[in-house]
Each structure stands twice: as C-alpha cells, then as structure tokens.
Design a protein around this motif. Structure first.
Motif, PDB file in Angstrom:
ATOM      1  N   UNK A 192      82.917   4.446 -68.881  1.00  0.00           N
ATOM      2  CA  UNK A 192      82.028   3.481 -68.069  1.00  0.00           C
ATOM      3  C   UNK A 192      80.551   3.815 -68.789  1.00  0.00           C
ATOM      4  N   UNK A 193      79.497   2.642 -68.893  1.00  0.00           N
ATOM      5  CA  UNK A 193      78.517   2.798 -69.637  1.00  0.00           C
ATOM      6  C   UNK A 193      77.497   3.426 -68.522  1.00  0.00           C
ATOM      7  N   UNK A 194      76.858   4.843 -68.688  1.00  0.00           N
ATOM      8  CA  UNK A 194      75.698   5.412 -67.760  1.00  0.00           C
ATOM      9  C   UNK A 194      74.514   4.917 -68.430  1.00  0.00           C
ATOM     10  N   UNK A 195      74.071   4.567 -69.608  1.00  0.00           N
ATOM     11  CA  UNK A 195      72.899   4.585 -69.992  1.00  0.00           C
ATOM     12  C   UNK A 195      73.002   3.760 -71.400  1.00  0.00           C
ATOM     13  N   UNK A 196      72.021   2.736 -71.662  1.00  0.00           N
ATOM     14  CA  UNK A 196      72.057   2.170 -72.992  1.00  0.00           C
ATOM     15  C   UNK A 196      70.703   1.566 -73.246  1.00  0.00           C
ATOM     16  N   UNK A 197      70.186   1.524 -74.519  1.00  0.00           N
ATOM     17  CA  UNK A 197      69.212   0.821 -74.951  1.00  0.00           C
ATOM     18  C   UNK A 197      69.254  -0.648 -75.148  1.00  0.00           C
ATOM     19  N   UNK A 198      67.761  -1.249 -75.271  1.00  0.00           N
ATOM     20  CA  UNK A 198      68.019  -2.792 -75.256  1.00  0.00           C
ATOM     21  C   UNK A 198      68.773  -3.080 -76.685  1.00  0.00           C
ATOM     22  N   UNK A 199      68.746  -2.495 -77.831  1.00  0.00           N
ATOM     23  CA  UNK A 199      69.442  -2.753 -78.926  1.00  0.00           C
ATOM     24  C   UNK A 199      71.096  -2.796 -78.717  1.00  0.00           C
ATOM     25  N   UNK A 200      71.496  -1.699 -78.207  1.00  0.00           N
ATOM     26  CA  UNK A 200      72.919  -1.635 -77.618  1.00  0.00           C
ATOM     27  C   UNK A 200      73.349  -2.892 -76.778  1.00  0.00           C
ATOM     28  N   UNK A 201      72.396  -3.193 -75.795  1.00  0.00           N
ATOM     29  CA  UNK A 201      72.764  -4.357 -75.137  1.00  0.00           C
ATOM     30  C   UNK A 201      72.760  -5.527 -75.599  1.00  0.00           C
ATOM     31  N   UNK A 202      71.943  -5.775 -76.580  1.00  0.00           N
ATOM     32  CA  UNK A 202      72.159  -7.026 -77.490  1.00  0.00           C
ATOM     33  C   UNK A 202      73.538  -7.052 -78.188  1.00  0.00           C
ATOM     34  N   UNK A 203      73.693  -5.829 -78.834  1.00  0.00           N
ATOM     35  CA  UNK A 203      74.865  -5.952 -79.682  1.00  0.00           C
ATOM     36  C   UNK A 203      76.293  -6.204 -78.760  1.00  0.00           C
ATOM     37  N   UNK A 204      76.178  -5.876 -77.300  1.00  0.00           N
ATOM     38  CA  UNK A 204      77.188  -6.000 -76.657  1.00  0.00           C
ATOM     39  C   UNK A 204      77.155  -7.153 -75.914  1.00  0.00           C
ATOM     40  N   UNK A 205      75.991  -7.958 -75.993  1.00  0.00           N
ATOM     41  CA  UNK A 205      75.893  -9.462 -75.518  1.00  0.00           C
ATOM     42  C   UNK A 205      75.720  -9.587 -73.920  1.00  0.00           C
ATOM     43  N   UNK A 206      74.971  -8.769 -73.562  1.00  0.00           N
ATOM     44  CA  UNK A 206      74.656  -8.997 -71.891  1.00  0.00           C
ATOM     45  C   UNK A 206      73.456  -8.122 -71.742  1.00  0.00           C
ATOM     46  N   UNK A 207      72.751  -8.399 -70.516  1.00  0.00           N
ATOM     47  CA  UNK A 207      71.455  -7.589 -70.212  1.00  0.00           C
ATOM     48  C   UNK A 207      72.092  -6.311 -69.953  1.00  0.00           C
ATOM     49  N   UNK A 208      70.958  -5.334 -70.165  1.00  0.00           N
ATOM     50  CA  UNK A 208      71.109  -4.022 -69.705  1.00  0.00           C
ATOM     51  C   UNK A 208      71.483  -3.800 -68.518  1.00  0.00           C
ATOM     52  N   UNK A 209      71.110  -4.541 -67.312  1.00  0.00           N
ATOM     53  CA  UNK A 209      71.373  -3.997 -65.984  1.00  0.00           C
ATOM     54  C   UNK A 209      72.869  -4.395 -65.639  1.00  0.00           C
ATOM     55  N   UNK A 210      73.418  -5.494 -66.389  1.00  0.00           N
ATOM     56  CA  UNK A 210      74.769  -5.848 -66.163  1.00  0.00           C
ATOM     57  C   UNK A 210      75.615  -4.978 -66.595  1.00  0.00           C
ATOM     58  N   UNK A 211      75.270  -4.454 -67.807  1.00  0.00           N
ATOM     59  CA  UNK A 211      76.153  -3.566 -68.467  1.00  0.00           C
ATOM     60  C   UNK A 211      76.418  -2.237 -67.898  1.00  0.00           C
ATOM     61  N   UNK A 212      75.246  -1.639 -67.085  1.00  0.00           N
ATOM     62  CA  UNK A 212      75.280  -0.323 -66.519  1.00  0.00           C
ATOM     63  C   UNK A 212      76.632  -0.283 -65.542  1.00  0.00           C
ATOM     64  N   UNK A 213      77.526   0.844 -65.711  1.00  0.00           N
ATOM     65  CA  UNK A 213      78.548   0.856 -64.817  1.00  0.00           C
ATOM     66  C   UNK A 213      79.863   0.185 -65.111  1.00  0.00           C
ATOM     67  N   UNK A 214      79.681  -0.589 -66.190  1.00  0.00           N
ATOM     68  CA  UNK A 214      81.135  -1.312 -66.683  1.00  0.00           C
ATOM     69  C   UNK A 214      81.444  -0.436 -67.675  1.00  0.00           C
TER      70      UNK A 214
END
Length: 222
Positions: A192-214
């Motif tokens: 599960x994603x505990x933390x990520x920066x903005x570039x990682x979020x863009x690579x994963x294709x979703x806003x940072x807030x939506x990715x946390x905990x997934x």
C-alpha cells in the motif's frame, strides 16, 4: 467428470502429433498456457486433458505438464516458472500432500501468480471451508462435481486471473523502471502506498490524495 467412454482412450494422454508444415507467411503461434495436473491417478490426467483438449484463451492453447506426487509437482514448479495453473489433488502419497504443495508454492517458491485449484475425490476427509480460509488457493472442487463444463469454466477463469496478474506485474515493472530519485513513493508490507511525490502520482495517473493507502499493483493495473 461427464466424459463418455471411448474405445480409443489410449491416445488421450499422448501429446499431439506434429501437423503439416505451416505456410511461410503464417501468423506466429502464441506460446500455450502451461497447466500442471497433479494427481496420483493416471485416469484423472487422461480425462482432464481430454476434457480440455480444445480449450483456448486469448488465442493460446493449453500445454499440459503431469506430476503424480507432491515431490514431482514441486520439481516441475521449481524448473518451470511460467506455469499458469495447477490442478492439484488433495490426497496423494499422504492425506495432505496437496495442501503441503499449495503452501510450498506460496511460501517456499514465493509464487503468488500461479492459480491453484484443489480437487479431491474424498470430500469427507477434507474440511473445505477451513482449507479455503487457511490456504492461498483459488478454487476447491470435489471431482465428482467437476463436470467437463465446470472444469472448462474453472480453467478459463483461472487463466484470466493469471493473465491479469502477469499484466499487472509487467506494468508495475514498467512504472518502477521510470521512477528515479525525482519520482518516489513509500510502500508498506502489503504494497500500500504510504507516501509519494507529485511526479510519482503523475506516472501512476491519479491525484496524490487518491493514491494514498491504495495498493500499488491495483493502482498500476486499473
């Protein structure tokens, strides 16, 4: 299984004979799905292979491997990493030989991709509910209930699950290959994603807030 008796049954377990030469411009033949049949009864191997002889999924046929004990099954799985599905008898050389193999696949080989379908001819000797809860398997059947149609459905759904997992692993590897010191994330033990920066979020294709905990794998495959 509901396979009719056939006087020519002695050919059922033999591998297909080579066909005529393919035309030079023929489309390449896709590699088959590897299915490992593990059972101490040779008739089960024969009937299973015959029942699935015409099965095809995503343009790929099935290729069968055969093991008649837990030790043989583990040897094949150690040396053949791309087995997609194991049709695994519960009771072979011991009353829990199949269960031991199921646990070894996940814990010793650390193979989380291969789909495991347990089959038993003696349902009274196996507590189905506790097995499903305690072992990382994907289906459980009594052999007398597993008709040809149900076997086909079970195998195709298992191959679909395996294909999705493999695709997810490949996408995850591709994403991880793109990540450098500027694109980073932190995972827990369950991926599960505990933390990520903005570039990682863009690579994963979703806003940072939506990715946390997934889960990272689920995020990559969606």
């Amino acid at each position: 299984m509901d396979v009719k008796e056939d006087s020519s049954a002695d050919w059922m377990i033999e591998e297909d004979l080579p066909g005529s030469a393919e035309p030079a411009n023929a489309a390449p033949v896709l590699a088959p799905w590897r299915v490992l049949i593990v059972d101490d009864d040779v008739d089960v191997h024969v009937v299973t292979k015959f029942s699935l002889s015409n099965a095809c999924f995503q343009g790929r046929r099935l290729s069968f491997l055969h093991a008649y004990s837990g030790d043989e099954a583990m040897h094949i799985l150690r040396t053949t990493p791309d087995v997609a599905l194991v049709l695994l008898d519960v009771i072979m050389e011991t009353s829990e030989a199949g269960l031991k193999v199921a646990r070894q696949i996940r814990d010793e080989l650390n193979n989380k991709l291969v789909r495991i379908v347990l089959r038993t001819g003696q349902p009274g000797q196996a507590l189905e509910h506790s097995i499903i809860l305690d072992y990382d398997i994907n289906d459980f059947w009594c052999k007398s209930d597993l008709t040809t149609r149900k076997l086909f459905t079970t195998v195709i759904s298992s191959l679909r699950g395996y294909a999705n997992l493999v695709e997810g692993e490949q996408r995850l590897a591709a994403v991880q290959a793109q990540l450098d010191n500027s694109a980073a994330f932190t995972l827990d033990e369950q991926q599960r994603i505990l933390d990520l920066n903005d570039l990682a979020a863009r690579l994963l294709g979703a806003p940072r807030e939506e990715l946390l905990g997934t889960r990272l794998n689920a995020t990559v495959t969606r």
